[in-house]
Design a protein around this motif. Structure first.
Motif, PDB file in Angstrom:
ATOM      1  N   ASP A  79       0.864  -1.175   0.000  1.00  0.00           N
ATOM      2  CA  ASP A  79       0.000   0.000   0.000  1.00  0.00           C
ATOM      3  C   ASP A  79       0.905   1.230   0.000  1.00  0.00           C
ATOM      4  OD1 ASP A  79      -2.225   1.560  -0.007  1.00  0.00           O
ATOM      5  OD2 ASP A  79      -2.577   1.442   2.154  1.00  0.00           O
ATOM      6  N   THR A  80       0.574   2.180  -0.833  1.00  0.00           N
ATOM      7  CA  THR A  80       1.394   3.399  -0.939  1.00  0.00           C
ATOM      8  C   THR A  80       0.502   4.625  -0.833  1.00  0.00           C
ATOM      9  OG1 THR A  80       1.205   3.339  -3.359  1.00  0.00           O
ATOM     10  CG2 THR A  80       3.136   2.290  -2.390  1.00  0.00           C
ATOM     11  N   TRP A  81       1.058   5.699  -0.311  1.00  0.00           N
ATOM     12  CA  TRP A  81       0.318   6.948  -0.217  1.00  0.00           C
ATOM     13  C   TRP A  81       1.311   8.099  -0.047  1.00  0.00           C
ATOM     14  CZ3 TRP A  81       0.843   3.411   3.604  1.00  0.00           C
ATOM     15  CH2 TRP A  81       1.366   3.844   4.822  1.00  0.00           C
ATOM     16  N   THR A  82       0.790   9.299  -0.167  1.00  0.00           N
ATOM     17  CA  THR A  82       1.593  10.515  -0.004  1.00  0.00           C
ATOM     18  C   THR A  82       1.069  11.293   1.190  1.00  0.00           C
ATOM     19  OG1 THR A  82       1.966  10.625  -2.388  1.00  0.00           O
ATOM     20  CG2 THR A  82       2.402  12.618  -1.123  1.00  0.00           C
ATOM     21  N   ASN A  88       6.448  10.256   0.121  1.00  0.00           N
ATOM     22  CA  ASN A  88       5.854   9.016  -0.377  1.00  0.00           C
ATOM     23  C   ASN A  88       6.197   7.866   0.564  1.00  0.00           C
ATOM     24  OD1 ASN A  88       4.972  10.282  -2.886  1.00  0.00           O
ATOM     25  ND2 ASN A  88       7.140  10.309  -3.420  1.00  0.00           N
ATOM     26  N   HIS A 116       6.063   6.793  -6.705  1.00  0.00           N
ATOM     27  CA  HIS A 116       5.103   5.699  -6.777  1.00  0.00           C
ATOM     28  C   HIS A 116       5.224   4.897  -8.068  1.00  0.00           C
ATOM     29  CE1 HIS A 116       2.826   6.776  -3.168  1.00  0.00           C
ATOM     30  NE2 HIS A 116       2.951   8.052  -3.536  1.00  0.00           N
TER      31      HIS A 116
END
Length: 384
Positions: A79-82, A88, A116
């Motif tokens: 899971d990735t987010w800013t 990041n 990302h």
């Protein structure tokens, strides 16, 4: 209970971790007053000491978890987010069923990533797996971000092969490599060797030599031009392998593998036909009828399929002897006749290739009239 300053310090570190408290919490006036009432003999450590204690607990828990996942086959999710600070982040989680058949979900990594992009995330996941010494996993599930379309976990051997191929491809690249070797103080001067796809021991030699130059390769990989060139070559090779199909091309014969799978399917069908379960028995009979329609009569099978199996060094003619006797239940006489027909057919095919191949180094009389009957590699035809 006897007072222990070390036990208090460890308990405080666990409280910071569990309650997600800032390290500065231990330097707050309210916390200090609380400790003076609870235990006047103990002076709480500062934030730096508590940070070190939290890292010690992390190291202990990580080693314990390593032993748990060592023999597990994981399913991974990312899971990735800013963040609001425009940083990041990526989180990697491992899912598995433990020895007690209970579902386990463990966070393996939580880190800052440059961007990302799929390639970047793939490298980060790969580095995490190497750090955890995880070499067995079933799937990698990513979020629905479009950038993840290119994410992939590289085959470690394939990556080494690409790096060695890059280094050996031109004198200038080899010069760059030797420069990295000198900077790392490596004394070995043997050139990196490339493996041969048909000989497993050559892959071992390639990896053994590459380990000697590991630090030099790491330094070389930091060069942006190296990453760009290797990436372009990988893409070109991928398109070359397609061979007119969308990712389904193959550079080696696979019909021998297919025949082996077909035999296993037939064995399972035959066993299930003998089951006491009436519904399963009826269903299996229908499957066997359909199977026999296409494969039941051995004379209908394309001989080229059988030749590929014979040429597979793991099978040879002995595979058919076992198949005829144990799977089809033929007697010794029939087994002998069928295997003789296969031997005669593959010998005739070999003779035809010798006769029609102008570049062959084998004389046709060595196949038809010579006493030892040797093929191109000097292997006796009787060994088939």
């Amino acid at each position: 209970m006897t007072f222990s300053a070390d036990a208090c310090k460890r308990a405080l570190a666990k409280m910071i971790i569990i309650d997600e408290l800032p390290f500065s919490f231990v330097e707050g006036e309210g916390f200090k007053q609380f400790i003076e009432v609870v235990q006047p003999m103990w002076k709480p450590p500062g934030r730096l000491v508590m940070a070190k204690n939290c890292m010690l607990i992390y190291g202990e828990e990580k080693m314990a978890l390593k032993q748990i996942v060592k023999h597990q086959r994981l399913c991974l999710t990312t899971d990735t987010w800013t963040s609001v600070q425009n940083l990041n982040y990526m989180c990697l989680t491992g899912h598995f069923i433990d020895d007690n058949w209970k579902y386990q979900k463990k966070m393996l990594n939580f880190c800052v990533v440059p961007n990302h992009k799929g390639d970047t995330l793939g490298r980060m996941v790969e580095q995490c797996l190497l750090d955890w010494e995880i070499d067995k996993f079933l799937t990698v599930t990513v979020d629905n971000a479009s950038s993840n379309r290119l994410q992939e976990i590289d085959d470690p051997i394939g990556r080494v092969r690409n790096i060695v191929r890059y280094v050996r491809s031109s004198p200038s690249r080899m010069g760059e490599f030797w420069s990295c070797v000198e900077k790392e103080g490596i004394t070995c001067r043997l050139k990196p060797c490339l493996d041969v796809s048909t000989r497993w021991n050559y892959t071992y030699f390639m990896l053994e030599r590459a380990l000697t130059y590991q630090k030099a390769f790491d330094r070389l990989c930091d060069d942006p031009s190296f990453k760009l060139n290797v990436r372009e070559e990988e893409i070109d090779e991928a398109f070359d392998d397609v061979d007119g199909f969308e990712g389904m091309g193959s550079l080696y014969v696979t019909c021998n593998v297919f025949f082996d799978e077909m035999v296993l399917i037939q064995q399972d069908i035959v066993k299930l036909c003998e089951t006491d379960d009436s519904e399963l028995h009826d269903m299996t009979l229908g499957m066997r009828e359909k199977f026999d329609k296409y494969w039941g009569d051995f004379d209908k099978i394309n001989q080229m399929l059988m030749f590929a199996v014979v040429l597979d060094p793991r099978c040879k003619i002995g595979f058919f002897e076992y198949y005829f006797r144990n799977t089809l239940g033929y007697d010794k006489t029939v087994v002998g006749e069928l295997t003789d027909n296969i031997t005669i057919g593959i010998t005739r095919l070999f003779e035809w290739y010798v006769k029609n191949n102008a570049n062959s180094n084998v004389r046709s009389q060595e196949v038809g009239g010579s006493s030892d009957k040797r093929d191109l590699d000097g292997v006796e035809i009787g060994d088939w």
